[in-house]
Design a protein around this motif. Sequence first.
Motif, PDB file in Angstrom:
ATOM      1  N   TYR A  37       0.806  -1.228   0.000  1.00  0.00           N
ATOM      2  CA  TYR A  37       0.000   0.000   0.000  1.00  0.00           C
ATOM      3  C   TYR A  37       0.837   1.275   0.000  1.00  0.00           C
ATOM      4  O   TYR A  37       0.286   2.366   0.049  1.00  0.00           O
ATOM      5  CB  TYR A  37      -0.933   0.027   1.211  1.00  0.00           C
ATOM      6  CG  TYR A  37      -1.932  -1.101   1.216  1.00  0.00           C
ATOM      7  CD1 TYR A  37      -2.673  -1.400   0.068  1.00  0.00           C
ATOM      8  CD2 TYR A  37      -2.148  -1.846   2.357  1.00  0.00           C
ATOM      9  CE1 TYR A  37      -3.588  -2.440   0.075  1.00  0.00           C
ATOM     10  CE2 TYR A  37      -3.075  -2.886   2.369  1.00  0.00           C
ATOM     11  CZ  TYR A  37      -3.785  -3.180   1.229  1.00  0.00           C
ATOM     12  OH  TYR A  37      -4.701  -4.191   1.239  1.00  0.00           O
ATOM     13  N   GLU A  38       2.135   1.136  -0.061  1.00  0.00           N
ATOM     14  CA  GLU A  38       2.984   2.325   0.029  1.00  0.00           C
ATOM     15  C   GLU A  38       2.625   3.334  -1.064  1.00  0.00           C
ATOM     16  O   GLU A  38       2.559   4.529  -0.824  1.00  0.00           O
ATOM     17  CB  GLU A  38       4.463   1.905  -0.084  1.00  0.00           C
ATOM     18  CG  GLU A  38       5.439   3.033   0.197  1.00  0.00           C
ATOM     19  CD  GLU A  38       6.402   3.269  -0.941  1.00  0.00           C
ATOM     20  OE1 GLU A  38       6.676   2.323  -1.697  1.00  0.00           O
ATOM     21  OE2 GLU A  38       6.849   4.411  -1.072  1.00  0.00           O
ATOM     22  N   LYS A  39       2.382   2.848  -2.283  1.00  0.00           N
ATOM     23  CA  LYS A  39       2.092   3.739  -3.403  1.00  0.00           C
ATOM     24  C   LYS A  39       0.600   3.842  -3.713  1.00  0.00           C
ATOM     25  O   LYS A  39       0.207   4.449  -4.703  1.00  0.00           O
ATOM     26  CB  LYS A  39       2.808   3.236  -4.668  1.00  0.00           C
ATOM     27  CG  LYS A  39       4.322   3.232  -4.546  1.00  0.00           C
ATOM     28  CD  LYS A  39       4.921   4.383  -5.333  1.00  0.00           C
ATOM     29  CE  LYS A  39       6.437   4.358  -5.341  1.00  0.00           C
ATOM     30  NZ  LYS A  39       7.008   4.849  -4.068  1.00  0.00           N
ATOM     31  N   PRO A  69       3.444   3.285   4.046  1.00  0.00           N
ATOM     32  CA  PRO A  69       2.221   4.096   3.993  1.00  0.00           C
ATOM     33  C   PRO A  69       2.232   5.111   5.139  1.00  0.00           C
ATOM     34  O   PRO A  69       2.531   4.755   6.279  1.00  0.00           O
ATOM     35  CB  PRO A  69       1.105   3.067   4.186  1.00  0.00           C
ATOM     36  CG  PRO A  69       1.700   1.762   3.757  1.00  0.00           C
ATOM     37  CD  PRO A  69       3.160   1.843   4.131  1.00  0.00           C
ATOM     38  N   SER A  70       1.923   6.368   4.812  1.00  0.00           N
ATOM     39  CA  SER A  70       1.990   7.434   5.809  1.00  0.00           C
ATOM     40  C   SER A  70       0.678   8.203   5.833  1.00  0.00           C
ATOM     41  O   SER A  70       0.101   8.498   4.795  1.00  0.00           O
ATOM     42  CB  SER A  70       3.138   8.389   5.473  1.00  0.00           C
ATOM     43  OG  SER A  70       4.359   7.674   5.464  1.00  0.00           O
ATOM     44  N   SER A 123       2.300  -1.791   5.574  1.00  0.00           N
ATOM     45  CA  SER A 123       1.240  -2.264   4.680  1.00  0.00           C
ATOM     46  C   SER A 123       0.657  -3.587   5.153  1.00  0.00           C
ATOM     47  O   SER A 123      -0.545  -3.839   5.025  1.00  0.00           O
ATOM     48  CB  SER A 123       1.781  -2.489   3.260  1.00  0.00           C
ATOM     49  OG  SER A 123       2.182  -1.297   2.656  1.00  0.00           O
ATOM     50  N   ALA A 124       1.527  -4.434   5.698  1.00  0.00           N
ATOM     51  CA  ALA A 124       1.091  -5.764   6.134  1.00  0.00           C
ATOM     52  C   ALA A 124       0.075  -5.701   7.268  1.00  0.00           C
ATOM     53  O   ALA A 124      -0.657  -6.660   7.514  1.00  0.00           O
ATOM     54  CB  ALA A 124       2.304  -6.587   6.588  1.00  0.00           C
ATOM     55  N   PHE A 128      -6.943  -2.825   2.676  1.00  0.00           N
ATOM     56  CA  PHE A 128      -7.554  -1.675   2.015  1.00  0.00           C
ATOM     57  C   PHE A 128      -8.882  -2.045   1.370  1.00  0.00           C
ATOM     58  O   PHE A 128      -8.977  -3.054   0.674  1.00  0.00           O
ATOM     59  CB  PHE A 128      -6.602  -1.137   0.947  1.00  0.00           C
ATOM     60  CG  PHE A 128      -7.147   0.044   0.189  1.00  0.00           C
ATOM     61  CD1 PHE A 128      -7.319   1.272   0.818  1.00  0.00           C
ATOM     62  CD2 PHE A 128      -7.486  -0.059  -1.147  1.00  0.00           C
ATOM     63  CE1 PHE A 128      -7.828   2.365   0.136  1.00  0.00           C
ATOM     64  CE2 PHE A 128      -7.994   1.042  -1.852  1.00  0.00           C
ATOM     65  CZ  PHE A 128      -8.166   2.249  -1.198  1.00  0.00           C
ATOM     66  N   GLU A 129      -9.894  -1.219   1.614  1.00  0.00           N
ATOM     67  CA  GLU A 129     -11.188  -1.398   0.948  1.00  0.00           C
ATOM     68  C   GLU A 129     -11.455  -0.187   0.090  1.00  0.00           C
ATOM     69  O   GLU A 129     -11.709   0.901   0.604  1.00  0.00           O
ATOM     70  CB  GLU A 129     -12.308  -1.521   1.986  1.00  0.00           C
ATOM     71  CG  GLU A 129     -12.410  -2.899   2.572  1.00  0.00           C
ATOM     72  CD  GLU A 129     -13.566  -3.013   3.562  1.00  0.00           C
ATOM     73  OE1 GLU A 129     -14.518  -2.232   3.470  1.00  0.00           O
ATOM     74  OE2 GLU A 129     -13.472  -3.890   4.432  1.00  0.00           O
TER      75      GLU A 129
END
Length: 132
Positions: A37-39, A69-70, A123-124, A128-129
């Motif tokens: 999910y970083e990008k 992810p931030s 991310s782990a 994400f929905e």
Amino acid sequence: MSEKLELSEAEWREKLTPEQYRILREKGTERAFTGKYEKNKAAGEYHCAACGQLLFESDTKYDSGSGWPSFTAPAEGDSVEEHRDVTHGMIRTEVVCAKCESHLGHVFPDGPGETGLRYCINSASLDFEPED
Ligand SMILES: [Zn+2]
């Protein structure tokens, strides 16, 4: 306060992948720039990968360049809890899921938004929905 989810270590191992178990239950960290999910810039909600609790929303996510992810703030309500973490020779603030107390990441005081905070999250630890 919403109700806590408590499982035995064996139940967690069954529920999570080995990588998720290492991060969420043993306070591990995924390698920078490797998380799924970083990008991710899609609109939607980030839930706890362990219990499904809503943790973050995409409108607070930003590209910090850190490799994780931030977010500038957690989702409203009982989403996350913060604990002082003095491991690894640093004083940091650990972020955990408010429902199942799984490790998510850390929060640092160098964020760009109104809060001045940067929630640096694995991310782990997230599921994400996308918005419809
Ligand atoms: Zn959780």
